[in-house]
Write an enzyme that holds these catalytic residues in place. Structure first.
Site, mmCIF file in Angstrom:
data_model
loop_
_atom_site.group_PDB
_atom_site.id
_atom_site.type_symbol
_atom_site.label_atom_id
_atom_site.label_comp_id
_atom_site.label_asym_id
_atom_site.label_seq_id
_atom_site.Cartn_x
_atom_site.Cartn_y
_atom_site.Cartn_z
ATOM 1 N N ASP A 106 0.865 -1.176 0.000
ATOM 2 C CA ASP A 106 0.000 0.000 0.000
ATOM 3 C C ASP A 106 0.904 1.228 0.000
ATOM 4 O O ASP A 106 1.599 1.499 0.983
ATOM 5 C CB ASP A 106 -0.893 -0.023 1.239
ATOM 6 C CG ASP A 106 -1.875 1.141 1.291
ATOM 7 O OD1 ASP A 106 -1.697 2.104 0.526
ATOM 8 O OD2 ASP A 106 -2.813 1.084 2.110
ATOM 9 N N ASN A 133 2.580 5.498 -10.165
ATOM 10 C CA ASN A 133 1.311 5.543 -10.883
ATOM 11 C C ASN A 133 0.099 5.351 -9.976
ATOM 12 O O ASN A 133 -1.005 5.757 -10.327
ATOM 13 C CB ASN A 133 1.322 4.461 -11.968
ATOM 14 C CG ASN A 133 -0.055 4.207 -12.542
ATOM 15 O OD1 ASN A 133 -0.587 5.012 -13.295
ATOM 16 N ND2 ASN A 133 -0.653 3.078 -12.179
ATOM 17 N N ALA A 134 0.272 4.742 -8.812
ATOM 18 C CA ALA A 134 -0.873 4.406 -7.964
ATOM 19 C C ALA A 134 -1.692 5.648 -7.636
ATOM 20 O O ALA A 134 -1.147 6.712 -7.326
ATOM 21 C CB ALA A 134 -0.390 3.744 -6.669
ATOM 22 N N GLY A 135 -3.018 5.506 -7.710
ATOM 23 C CA GLY A 135 -3.867 6.648 -7.407
ATOM 24 C C GLY A 135 -5.327 6.250 -7.245
ATOM 25 O O GLY A 135 -5.755 5.198 -7.729
ATOM 26 N N ILE A 136 -6.074 7.093 -6.540
ATOM 27 C CA ILE A 136 -7.514 6.934 -6.414
ATOM 28 C C ILE A 136 -8.167 8.278 -6.697
ATOM 29 O O ILE A 136 -7.527 9.332 -6.578
ATOM 30 C CB ILE A 136 -7.934 6.416 -5.015
ATOM 31 C CG1 ILE A 136 -7.357 7.311 -3.906
ATOM 32 C CG2 ILE A 136 -7.502 4.984 -4.818
ATOM 33 C CD1 ILE A 136 -7.778 6.897 -2.516
ATOM 34 N N SER A 185 -1.939 14.316 -13.576
ATOM 35 C CA SER A 185 -3.202 14.380 -14.319
ATOM 36 C C SER A 185 -3.392 15.781 -14.867
ATOM 37 O O SER A 185 -2.920 16.757 -14.267
ATOM 38 C CB SER A 185 -4.389 14.016 -13.414
ATOM 39 O OG SER A 185 -5.625 14.282 -14.068
ATOM 40 N N TYR A 198 -9.277 15.760 -5.942
ATOM 41 C CA TYR A 198 -8.420 14.985 -6.837
ATOM 42 C C TYR A 198 -7.443 15.913 -7.560
ATOM 43 O O TYR A 198 -6.233 15.641 -7.612
ATOM 44 C CB TYR A 198 -9.282 14.236 -7.854
ATOM 45 C CG TYR A 198 -8.482 13.474 -8.892
ATOM 46 C CD1 TYR A 198 -7.787 12.315 -8.552
ATOM 47 C CD2 TYR A 198 -8.420 13.920 -10.214
ATOM 48 C CE1 TYR A 198 -7.048 11.623 -9.500
ATOM 49 C CE2 TYR A 198 -7.692 13.225 -11.166
ATOM 50 C CZ TYR A 198 -7.001 12.079 -10.812
ATOM 51 O OH TYR A 198 -6.273 11.400 -11.750
ATOM 52 N N ALA A 200 -6.392 18.778 -6.601
ATOM 53 C CA ALA A 200 -5.418 19.300 -5.637
ATOM 54 C C ALA A 200 -4.285 18.303 -5.400
ATOM 55 O O ALA A 200 -3.116 18.690 -5.308
ATOM 56 C CB ALA A 200 -6.118 19.628 -4.322
ATOM 57 N N LYS A 202 -3.180 16.099 -7.507
ATOM 58 C CA LYS A 202 -2.338 16.025 -8.708
ATOM 59 C C LYS A 202 -1.541 17.303 -8.918
ATOM 60 O O LYS A 202 -0.416 17.267 -9.434
ATOM 61 C CB LYS A 202 -3.203 15.710 -9.926
ATOM 62 C CG LYS A 202 -3.834 14.318 -9.878
ATOM 63 C CD LYS A 202 -2.785 13.223 -9.735
ATOM 64 C CE LYS A 202 -3.375 11.824 -9.836
ATOM 65 N NZ LYS A 202 -2.343 10.759 -9.755
#
Length: 343
Positions: A106, A133-136, A185, A198, A200, A202
């Site tokens: 994680d 790359n991990a993101g939500i 992004s 989101y 903010a 990025k």
């Protein structure tokens, strides 16, 4: 005295800057064109090199693993879902990767990040590329949050997940003269309703990597990627809700995406790996999305007005009764603009 100096600078700096822009921009753009051509010819060969990818169980991370595998790179794949990682690893091996290491972790937890970097370096003996790359994606109107702390995991994963992994990887990347690929992004500069938090996270990622590039110079290359709409779990409708739960909501996806085309993830992954191997500082995929940055700089009020008109509800039909959703339903363009997996 300080006040006088600032008043003088307020008068003289704008015309001087504009003059420099007019004279320097054409030769600078020509230089960038030549540099891009040279980098294309001398693109990095990653065969046998070690690439660590976070968020590798799906979307851009998964397909970057396949793209690096086709080029003969060794892979360390990181994500929380071990079963999906194993599937990605098997396919990567079948298409050309000589060795693939699966590391369930994680990225929002600092000790997990220390561990996956150490495990990868201990296994392979080196590290050449780090792909964060991990993101939500939290999607909701800010004032509708009943408990704003429920959205904190977005910053923990999107921003701190990149910071932690980078911190532990930098000593190894300096030794190999390696590269960092930071997946941010276009939401980092585009102000879209329901994506305030989101965007903010990025924006923070972009600012972090731009400043880090100044600090470490050419010791480690940094490619900042700002994707637009790319085939992924997010564009399939997987969001972090205002309750802090991951949900599948394709109707809300349709409200946000509307009639904008979604780029197939395979194309995006190839462009990103190509850009990293060329040592480019920035990449936006698809490329046309970059021009929205100019609108944001020169016509911010117009961009804000259009986003408000299209994406915010004006009637009594609820927050999803938007012009953007009506455009999608009336035109029937989803079949043309959305990849099959997204539809």
């Amino acid at each position: 005295m300080d006040d006088i100096i600032n008043k003088v600078l307020n008068v003289i700096i704008p015309p001087i800057s504009l003059t420099f822009f007019l004279f320097l921009l054409p030769p600078y753009l020509f230089y960038k064109f030549l540099l891009s051509a040279v980098r294309s010819v001398f693109s990095e060969d990653v065969a046998g090199k070690v690439v660590l990818i976070t968020g590798a169980s799906s979307g851009i991370g998964e397909h970057m693993a396949y793209e690096y595998a086709r080029r003969g790179a060794c892979l360390a794949l990181v994500a929380r879902r071990e079963n999906l990682l194993q599937s990605v690893a098997s396919r990567a091996m079948s298409i050309g990767s000589p060795d693939v290491l699966v590391i369930p972790a994680d990225v929002s937890k600092v000790e997990n990040c220390r561990r996956f970097v150490d495990v990868a370096v201990n296994h392979f003996g080196r590290l050449d590329h780090l792909v964060n790359n991990a993101g939500i994606t939290p999607v909701c109107l800010f004032e509708e949050n009943t408990d704003v702390t429920k959205i904190a995991p977005a910053m923990d994963t999107n921003f701190w997940g990149s910071v932690y992994g980078t911190y532990f990887a930098i000593p190894h990347l300096k030794r190999s003269r390696g590269k960092i690929v930071g997946i941010a992004s276009s939401a980092g500069w585009l102000r879209v309703p329901r994506l305030s938090l989101y965007g903010a996270t990025k924006s923070a990622v972009i600012s972090f990597y731009e400043t880090l590039r100044v600090e470490i110079g050419r010791e480690v290359g940094i490619t900042i990627v700002t994707p637009g709409l790319v085939e992924s779990e997010m564009t399939k409708g997987k969001f972090l809700s205002k309750e802090g739960q991951l949900v599948l909501d394709q109707e809300l996806r349709d409200v946000e995406v509307s009639i904008m085309p979604i780029l197939p993830v395979k194309e995006a992954a190839k462009s990103i790996v190509d850009s990293a191997c060329r040592g480019e500082n920035y990449l936006t995929v698809p490329a046309w999305v970059w021009h929205s940055f100019y609108w944001k700089v020169f016509f911010p009020e117009l961009l804000e007005w259009s986003n408000r008109m299209l994406l915010m509800s004006k009637g009594s039909g609820g927050e999803r009764d938007t012009i953007s959703k009506k455009l999608l339903d009336l035109t029937g363009l989803k079949e043309c603009l959305y990849p099959e997996s997204v539809r």
